[in-house]
Design an enzyme around this catalytic site. Structure first.
Site, PDB file in Angstrom:
ATOM      1  N   HIS A  28       0.833  -1.151   0.010  1.00 55.75           N
ATOM      2  CA  HIS A  28      -0.081   0.039  -0.039  1.00 55.75           C
ATOM      3  C   HIS A  28       0.755   1.348   0.013  1.00 55.75           C
ATOM      4  CE1 HIS A  28      -2.947   2.767   2.084  1.00 55.75           C
ATOM      5  NE2 HIS A  28      -3.207   2.809   0.955  1.00 55.75           N
ATOM      6  N   CYS A  87      -0.352   0.342   9.738  1.00 58.93           N
ATOM      7  CA  CYS A  87      -0.820   1.852   9.088  1.00 58.93           C
ATOM      8  C   CYS A  87      -2.025   1.969   8.521  1.00 58.93           C
ATOM      9  CB  CYS A  87       0.295   2.072   8.027  1.00 58.93           C
ATOM     10  SG  CYS A  87       1.942   2.279   8.606  1.00 58.93           S
ATOM     11  N   HIS A  88      -2.635   1.144   7.544  1.00 58.53           N
ATOM     12  CA  HIS A  88      -4.088   1.215   6.933  1.00 58.53           C
ATOM     13  C   HIS A  88      -4.854  -0.108   6.909  1.00 58.53           C
ATOM     14  CE1 HIS A  88      -1.175   4.363   5.518  1.00 58.53           C
ATOM     15  NE2 HIS A  88      -2.318   5.228   5.805  1.00 58.53           N
ATOM     16  N   GLY A  89      -4.256  -1.096   7.877  1.00 61.59           N
ATOM     17  CA  GLY A  89      -4.993  -2.147   7.927  1.00 61.59           C
ATOM     18  C   GLY A  89      -5.094  -3.486   6.902  1.00 61.59           C
ATOM     19  N   PRO A 120      -6.487  -2.105   1.882  1.00 64.35           N
ATOM     20  CA  PRO A 120      -6.130  -1.204   0.683  1.00 64.35           C
ATOM     21  C   PRO A 120      -4.968  -1.711  -0.116  1.00 64.35           C
ATOM     22  CG  PRO A 120      -5.268  -0.197   2.681  1.00 64.35           C
ATOM     23  CD  PRO A 120      -5.895  -1.468   3.212  1.00 64.35           C
TER      24      PRO A 120
END
Lengths: 185, 413
Positions: free
Chosen positions: A125, A149-151, A164
């Protein structure tokens, strides 16, 4: 300039204009080539230097890694995961249907020996290092890695399953030097 | 054909977007007035190319310097090695460093010719005194920048050059030691010194660029001097800067680049000192230490006076005296072309500077020491005695009525 044009008119304006255009474009083209060849060394100097490229391979001893354990090594300045997978993890990775994967890739295409999974530990990502290598860190919903950070969730083959990130964790070029040593890069 | 300042009838200004922007910030029209329409005397010789060449060199030095700074490490333990890495490992690092290193010498060659041009044609005289001052300020800033840049590779000459030059300030009574410690950030030239020199070496070129801006502003206010040293008397005496002088300046840059590239590609180290390829050793001074060639005359002046403080004062004075030149020169005629005595005195002064450069490169003993002493004496005599006196005793030749007179009868085009 006005005088030149007048003289040109006597000799035939059209010819003179063509000559001017030609000279103008020739000079412009030569200037562009010159500017490009000056710019190139400067741009090139920002690319990795010879000593940086010389450090592009890393040897790792596999001997101390127990089944179910993983370690992080540094290859080209990046975290790289070396994971000794359990039988259950290998089976789980192998049996996932490819159509369930955002970035379809068979587990067999991602390993040289099923026991050893070697992936670049950089989330596809935005470049964070996913958790799950050290004991006790969250491994996400699929038992592989979880990027805080963003799963993004990765499975036991380092493939993206949820979140993501668009791609699987990259497999670096590596080779088994001996049964218990690999050379990454 | 001849665009006069203030006219805004250029094709570019017909563009609606350009016009809209220019009414809010007159960037385009200012650039047009300053860089294209600027009415320039039509009789400028090639000696007038060196101003734009100096500007070109400033850009070259800033660009190469920015790229070198991407690879350089300002730390006493790594500086020398990081420069060697630039030479060996960084892609085209050798090229960028050689352009920068020789660029310093090229910059000084160009600027010295530019200064001597000004001396010959009286470009420092009224009404161009401030223009001249700003030029001297640029020269002083260049010297500081070049000196600190030379320290960065942290070779033997870097280190000992830095030691000697910073110690100059210890000559001043009472405050000397305080100043030197302040410059060093310690008790000798060391890591703090290297760090601050790197910081200032990066800063000063941008300060130079700002003063160059003022220099050009002053130039465009008083207008360019010319080989005849007389003022432009009407539109028939001048031509627009673009395309006449832009193309001439570009041609000059092309010729100059051949000269410059010869050094960069075929003799990149002839202007430097081999001792600077030995890493700095604070425990051993090289047997013979000399500055770079462009500092040699001042170095000769420093060493010619057998007194620490007076030597330092003479050295700084040799530059600061230039500020007073517009008043020390008592002649009302600018160009040496019309000054039968000054014409020779000028070349004597050039010879004096060459002699001082030669003497500065030699150990200070025997003949070189005497050349330096006589040279130093004459250097100051030139400014304090010769220039004021010949202004009174000299009978200048008759000046032409206008720039056009010598070529066109009556001076009307």
């Amino acid at each position: 300039m006005a005088e030149t044009v007048k003289t040109g008119a006597a000799a035939g304006v059209h010819d003179d204009a063509n000559r001017r255009d030609f000279l103008f474009m020739l000079a412009g083209a030569a200037g562009a080539v010159g500017a490009g060849s000056v710019a190139w060394p400067f741009i090139s100097s920002m690319n990795p230097a010879a000593d940086t490229l010389a450090l592009s391979s890393t040897e790792v001893s596999l001997a101390p890694i127990q089944e179910g354990q993983a370690i992080t090594v540094k290859w080209r300045g990046k975290a790289t995961f070396v994971r000794r997978r359990t039988k259950a993890e290998i089976d789980e990775a192998a049996k996932v249907p490819l159509k369930d994967l955002p970035d379809p890739q068979a587990d067999s295409a991602r390993v040289k020996k099923p026991e050893w999974l070697i992936v670049v530990g950089v989330c596809t990502h935005l470049g964070c290092i996913p958790l799950g290598t050290k004991q006790g860190e969250p491994r996400g919903d699929y038992g592989g890695w979880f990027c805080p950070c963003h799963g993004s969730h990765y499975d036991t083959s380092g493939r993206i399953r949820k979140g993501p990130a668009p791609l699987n964790l990259a497999v670096p070029p590596y080779a088994f030097v001996t049964d218990t040593t690999i050379k990454i890069g | 054909m001849s665009a006069t300042p203030g006219s805004s009838s250029s094709p570019l200004m017909n563009n609606k977007l350009v016009k809209w922007f220019d009414e809010r910030l007159p960037l385009v029209s200012t650039m047009q007035h300053a860089g294209m329409e600027y009415p320039t005397p039509k009789n400028l010789s090639y000696w007038w190319n060196f101003g734009s060449l100096a500007g070109f060199m400033l850009v070259v030095m800033i660009v190469t310097g920015i790229f070198l700074a991407m690879h350089y490490t300002p730390h006493v333990d790594y500086a020398f090695a990081s420069v060697e890495r630039i030479m060996r490992d960084v892609n085209y690092g050798w090229l960028i460093r050689y352009i920068h290193m020789n660029g310093a010498s090229m910059f000084f060659i160009v600027v010295y010719i530019h200064v001597f041009r000004g001396l010959y044609y009286g470009s420092y005289k009224s009404p161009r005194e401030v223009l001249w001052w700003l030029g001297i300020v640029i020269l002083l800033l260049m010297m500081a920048t070049a000196f600190m840049g030379y320290v960065l590779p942290w070779g033997q000459m870097s280190f000992w050059g830095a030691t000697v030059i910073t110690n100059l300030f210890s000559a001043f009574p009472f405050v000397g030691d305080f100043i030197v410690t302040l410059l060093w950030g310690g008790f000798a030239v060391d890591n703090p010194t290297l760090n601050r020199f790197f910081s200032l070496h990066y800063l000063l070129p941008f300060v130079i660029a700002a003063v160059v801006f003022l220099h050009i502003w002053a130039l465009h206010t008083t207008k360019s001097n010319n080989p005849l040293g007389i003022e432009v008397s009407g539109p028939q005496d001048s031509i627009p800067f673009h395309p006449y002088y832009t193309v001439k300046d570009l041609y000059g840059i092309a010729v100059f680049l051949i000269f410059y590239a010869m050094f960069v590609f075929f003799a990149p180290n002839v202007l430097g000192d081999v001792a600077n390829y030995i890493e700095a050793n604070p425990l051993q001074t090289p047997a013979h230490i000399v500055p770079e060639w462009y500092f040699l005359p001042y170095y000769a002046i420093l060493r010619s006076i057998p007194d620490k403080l007076l030597g330092v004062i003479a050295m700084f004075g040799s530059l600061l005296i230039l500020f007073l030149l517009p008043w020390l020169d008592t002649s009302r005629v600018r160009s040496a072309r019309f000054r039968p005595i000054y014409k020779w005195v000028f070349w004597l002064f050039v010879l004096d500077c060459v002699a001082l450069t030669w003497a500065g490169a030699k150990p200070p003993e025997g003949l070189p020491l005497w050349v330096a002493r006589i040279g130093t004496f004459y250097y100051f005599a030139h400014f304090f005695v010769v220039m004021p006196v010949i202004g009174f005793i000299e009978r200048p030749l008759a000046l032409p009525k206008s720039i056009s007179t010598p070529v066109l009868a009556g001076g009307k085009a």
